[in-house]
Design a protein around this motif. Structure first.
Motif: not given
Length: 270
Positions: A244-262
């Protein structure tokens, strides 16, 4: 994004859970309902992580749980995104009194606890996968709608919108060509963050018995079932918690990358 290791790490973590969920569709070590493994068997050759208190293989339960977590999470995001974007667009183009009424309704929906909303949905229907998606999606739609409303009003205040309308462009074309292309990057980041929250919400509902019923092996249900034996057989509680921690942390890191891209300013500052 190659220069941002956190984004790469997030993609790897999410890809691992996606791979586990995909494999569970075509292959499982044991039948999810098979209880012949022995109660609370320790990790070993036949059962890599042991068995739970009912004798079910824990690896099998975790693989099925990954599928359920992603199904509920993605389904909730899709439902909340469609309802939220539609409501936000309506509020963005509405008259003052309708905008105030919709804003008040969104505030009530956002303030409404997700667990209480899930209880109402379960009472009206039943505890199922669809009920979990419906409850979490409805709770999520308020947040998405409020963000969409703010973004739409910001875009509509720009001069190029006035120029487009002056030239005779109809509102549907304005929305398709100007509004949606300018708001989707921010919405994408928000929906990515909402996916992590949806996974946590599903685990919470299942822990309370409001999620998908047995034999669905939700990670939240596995945590609830392992609570009584956490000292004698800790693997049953640690394994679903780690995933559960792995999935949530992974999704949040991907979202942070999308924020940098946008956001160009974040791209140049790093």
């Amino acid at each position: 994004m190659r220069g941002r290791p956190t984004f790469v790490i997030g993609c790897v973590l999410v890809a691992l859970i996606l791979a586990v969920a995909a494999v569970s569709l075509v292959w499982l070590p044991y039948d999810p309902a098979d209880t012949t493994g022995g109660r609370l068997a320790p990790p070993g050759g036949e059962h890599l992580l042991g068995t739970d208190k009912l004798g079910r293989d824990l690896v099998t339960q975790l693989m099925v749980g990954a599928r359920i977590a992603l199904t509920v999470g993605i389904g909730s995001v899709l439902l909340g995104g469609v309802l939220g974007v539609a409501g936000g667009l309506l509020a963005g183009f509405a008259t003052q009194w309708l905008d105030d009424a919709l804003s008040a309704a969104l505030d009530i929906l956002i303030a409404f606890p997700t667990l209480l909303l899930a209880m109402l949905v379960v009472a009206a229907r039943e505890a199922s996968l669809g009920s979990a998606v419906l409850a979490i999606g409805l709770a999520m739609s308020g947040v998405v709608a409020r963000l969409t409303r703010v973004l739409v009003k910001r875009v509509l205040a720009q001069d190029y919108i006035t120029a487009s309308r002056t030239s005779g462009t109809l509102w549907p074309r304005v929305v398709a060509e100007h509004v949606l292309p300018n708001i989707w990057p921010t919405l994408l980041v928000n929906l990515a963050l909402q996916l992590g929250l949806a996974v946590l919400a599903e685990a919470s509902l299942s822990y309370l018995g409001l999620g998908p019923p047995p034999p669905n092996a939700s990670w939240g249900r596995l945590l609830q079932e392992a609570q009584a034996t956490v000292l004698t057989s800790p693997t049953g509680a640690i394994a679903p918690g780690v995933l559960l921690v792995v999935l949530v942390v992974g999704v949040n890191l991907v979202a942070d990358g999308f924020r940098d891209l946008a956001d160009p300013t974040r791209r140049t500052s790093r």
